[in-house]
Write an enzyme that holds these catalytic residues in place. Sequence first.
Site, PDB file in Angstrom:
ATOM      1  N   HIS A   1       5.141   5.996  11.232  1.00 37.95           N
ATOM      2  CA  HIS A   1       6.353   5.178  11.188  1.00 37.95           C
ATOM      3  C   HIS A   1       7.620   6.018  11.366  1.00 37.95           C
ATOM      4  CE1 HIS A   1       5.643   0.981  10.604  1.00 37.95           C
ATOM      5  NE2 HIS A   1       4.939   1.109   9.478  1.00 37.95           N
TER       6      HIS A   1
ATOM      7  N   GLY B   1       0.832  -1.194   0.000  1.00 36.61           N
ATOM      8  CA  GLY B   1       0.000   0.000   0.000  1.00 36.61           C
ATOM      9  C   GLY B   1       0.863   1.238   0.000  1.00 36.61           C
ATOM     10  N   ALA B   2       1.932   1.216   0.802  1.00 34.33           N
ATOM     11  CA  ALA B   2       2.837   2.351   0.889  1.00 34.33           C
ATOM     12  C   ALA B   2       4.058   1.924   1.682  1.00 34.33           C
ATOM     13  CB  ALA B   2       2.156   3.551   1.547  1.00 34.33           C
ATOM     14  N   MET B   3       5.066   2.808   1.704  1.00 27.46           N
ATOM     15  CA  MET B   3       6.325   2.488   2.375  1.00 27.46           C
ATOM     16  C   MET B   3       6.863   3.724   3.065  1.00 27.46           C
ATOM     17  SD  MET B   3       8.619   0.463   3.241  1.00 27.46           S
ATOM     18  CE  MET B   3      10.086   0.914   4.145  1.00 27.46           C
ATOM     19  N   GLU B   4       7.346   3.533   4.322  1.00 22.80           N
ATOM     20  CA  GLU B   4       7.669   4.659   5.194  1.00 22.80           C
ATOM     21  C   GLU B   4       9.086   5.160   5.093  1.00 22.80           C
ATOM     22  OE1 GLU B   4       8.455   0.959   7.867  1.00 22.80           O
ATOM     23  OE2 GLU B   4       7.076   1.527   6.267  1.00 22.80           O
ATOM     24  N   ASN B   5       9.751   5.017   3.956  1.00 19.10           N
ATOM     25  CA  ASN B   5      11.132   5.479   3.812  1.00 19.10           C
ATOM     26  C   ASN B   5      11.315   6.840   4.475  1.00 19.10           C
ATOM     27  OD1 ASN B   5      11.391   3.326   1.678  1.00 19.10           O
ATOM     28  ND2 ASN B   5      10.028   4.749   0.644  1.00 19.10           N
TER      29      ASN B   5
ATOM     30  N   GLU C   1       1.963   5.653   7.555  1.00 22.89           N
ATOM     31  CA  GLU C   1       3.339   5.843   7.082  1.00 22.89           C
ATOM     32  C   GLU C   1       4.016   7.014   7.792  1.00 22.89           C
ATOM     33  OE1 GLU C   1       4.186   3.320   5.573  1.00 22.89           O
ATOM     34  OE2 GLU C   1       2.158   2.674   5.094  1.00 22.89           O
TER      35      GLU C   1
END
Length: 961
Positions: A303, A263-267, A300
């Site tokens: 995070h 769904g998404a990524m917390e970079n 995100e």
Amino acid sequence: MREGTVTLIRREDYVAPIFWIRTVDLTFDLDPAKTLVTSKMQLERNTAVPHGPLRLHGEELNLLRVLINGESVSFRQEGHELIIDNVPDADFQLEIRNTCCPDKNTSLSGLYTSGGGFFTQCEAEGFRRITYFLDRPDVMAVYTVTMRADKSRFPVLLSNGNLLETADLDNGRHMARWHDPFPKPSYLFALVAADLVAREQRIRTRAGKDHLLQVYVRRGDLEKTEHAMNSLIASVVWDEARFNLPLDLERFMVVGVSDFNMGAMENKGLNIFNTSALLASPATATDADFHRIESIVAHEYFHNWTGNRVTCRDWFQLSLKEGLTVFRDQEFSMDMAATPSARAVCRIQDVRALRSMQFPEDAGAMAHPVRPDVYAEINNFYTPTVYEKGSEVVRMYQTLVGREGFGKGMALYFERHDGQAVTCDDFAQAIADANPGSELSKRLDTFKRWYSQAGTPRLQARGQYDAAARTYTLSLQQVNPPSPGQSDKLPQVIPVALGLLSRDGAALPLQLQGESEAVGTDRVLVLDSAEQSFVFIHVDSAPVPSLLRGFSAPVVLDDGLGDDELLVLLKHDSDAFNRWEASQRLALSRLLTSVRTGAPLQLDAAYLDAMRAVLRHPELDPAFKALALQMPDEAYIAEQLTVVDPQAIHAAVTQAQAQLASALAADWAWAFEAHQVSGGYQPDPVQSGKRALTNLALSMLVLNATRSNDGVWPGRAYQRFKDATNMTDRMGALSALVQAHAALAEPALERFHAQFKGEALVIDKWFALQGRAMEHDGKTFARVKQLAKHPDFTLKNPNRARSLIFSLCMFNPAAFHRTDAAGYVFWAEQVLALDAINPQVAGRLARVMDRWITLATPYRSAAREAIARVAAKAELSNDVREIIDRQLAMDAKAAAPADAAPGAATATATAAVPVAAAPTAATPAAAPAAASGDATTHPAPDLPPAAVIDVTASDPSAVQG
């Protein structure tokens, strides 16, 4: 270690890295066919562990050179490791140059291309597809990143942290240099190079600092980013107000990409989102989409602290960041909902997802603890157990220490561990230490069994009233059934929130034996042994217990209540969750009776009157009514059975829906007319609730009219579909037609596709609706096979693959589980096709068969043959191999035929349906929850300069709820 055909990694084997990487300087010369990556790393030995060679991870890379302190060095390659034996004892600089091919990276892990741009996904182990590295979460370094690319094709160059420099280069190229001041593991690295535009907003936080927020998308999607930006602002405000956690970078960036596995990524500072979790407008997104986007944007962002500033030591600790952050985004959503009723709706929806996705996982081939002990492929453990059940474990912390105590525990957690990679035990200890003398601190070791024991505990509750003594004794008993690899399990800490009601619905004061006075009308009991009894005194009449209020623990409750008691709870309970639960249990008991006996379902007058009362209730929230009036999910019904006949379950549900539609026809018509929304579209709880109820009413009215050959309501639904001014109403009307198999469904589907053929996310809805359509004479399955050949369909895009294939196999059991086994054959074909393209998505689809062992005849033997067909493929990814091997390891004799329909042969006594004929699938396993920027200074050309929003002036009470 190896077991079977996959290499197993065990938590007990963890050792700290032999080397630390302190700084990383990366340079990318970006080219879709051949990207050159130069990595300069400053390393030092970890003196706390024995000496050994330097082992770096790398996959699908072309190695060009390796230097230590500027000199060439000998090395060797074994499998996916680059090994350097002769490494200096002192700190040293390691330089590696390699190339990779983003264009050919269909796995969407590492550096890949999408829509003409470059994007990355490094969680969990994608960074090793970019360059050789110690690709593990406990190696944290400070990154500086330089990117060079063609300026006309890739005008926006983004990476983590703060922008240091941009410049034009020769030959139409340009560069950008970024620096992230916070040490981070490689899985949080991100890079984007594409032709994008941005929505920008400057804010001033409660701490008095100014920050730039940016949401980057492809040209043409900018007007769909307002909701995401508003959600991001709300998240920044909430986290600072609720947990005193501020935004720590000068800017925070979000980027949307259409090809994305999660769904998404917390970079860190550069969140990368699947466009389905970012883009929304009233014309293209439903209320559910708006809510999901708000939740995922918050997830995100949260995070940034729970995952980034404090990360996990190893991947076994994944729930340390994911379970905790799911809990935080759920709390955020409830606080944003504001009203008690809207908050309750949020909680109900979260529990519905847990039960339909995580409970089956707990009972299936891939059952594992919240903190797994072993894995072959970490991608397979981004699961509802780690996410949703992990969130419930965190919620129990808060229940045991209170909201204020939990806040103290969070503060101590960050005070101790900011900038570190830690474990679930570290988090548990911080919460307990911040709350000495609490119910948690007294039972911490027992509580931590939630991390180590798989399975869903069964909680039995029985009450006994003594009229002479005016006492009510509540006896609680817990059992945790065996799961793969775990047979004998110890008691766990189960907080049981409860109240007692009189038969006329009055809340009774609660005073336990030994207490000097009553302590209100609701409280939490703590069960930490196999069984325990609690005696309430001064109880004037036999009460109705309202147990597990707010779903205070992730367990299956057996309280022995009959219809009379459930009707009291449905009518009077002050706890909205248990009020909803009563409605579901009333329906469930009737459905299970029909499934178990094989008799046609006939809804009784008492049940229908109760549902009519809910629908007509003047004070209940429309959103609550819409939830209470829906049948339990077919997958949840299946979980109540030892042997599952998907067609029998579906028959019972459809019979119940038809009778509810017919008996309450006048009431549905009233509800449809009385809850119309006037004015402009807003995805707020009030409007969303009204739309949810009107769309449910319309579906029941169309279903009833279609069955009686009355064209009035189908005609009204078609007109509403054409005239709708928002996607929620349009999809509601279209779904009503499709689910009822109305004659107007086909022209409506054609019109919908023609109207939105340029909107990829809307076309995903078009595919998904047909994949989930109620089965009718095999037509849904046939339609899906036909749609799989549609020009707009592709397996290469995860969203599109999920929209059709997953909708059928995972969320439409009646269409998927066929007696001719065609659904299983289709599943096997799609798993193998996806595995060749994108193993991570293939692994998710493979999970459909986790519960094949519970299937009745003829499904079980056919399902096993389909699984064996996948297993026979010589070259399978670890993602799929691990799942298939565990499914085949299930004992085919484990499921007793106690719940089989009368006259049905047991599954073990019937010949298999030939897989070659066509398959059928098992009880839907859960799709794992979605996992969770700093940009260039190019402003969006079609936006005015970003205004400054001073969120210091925001009312904290509005945030906290």
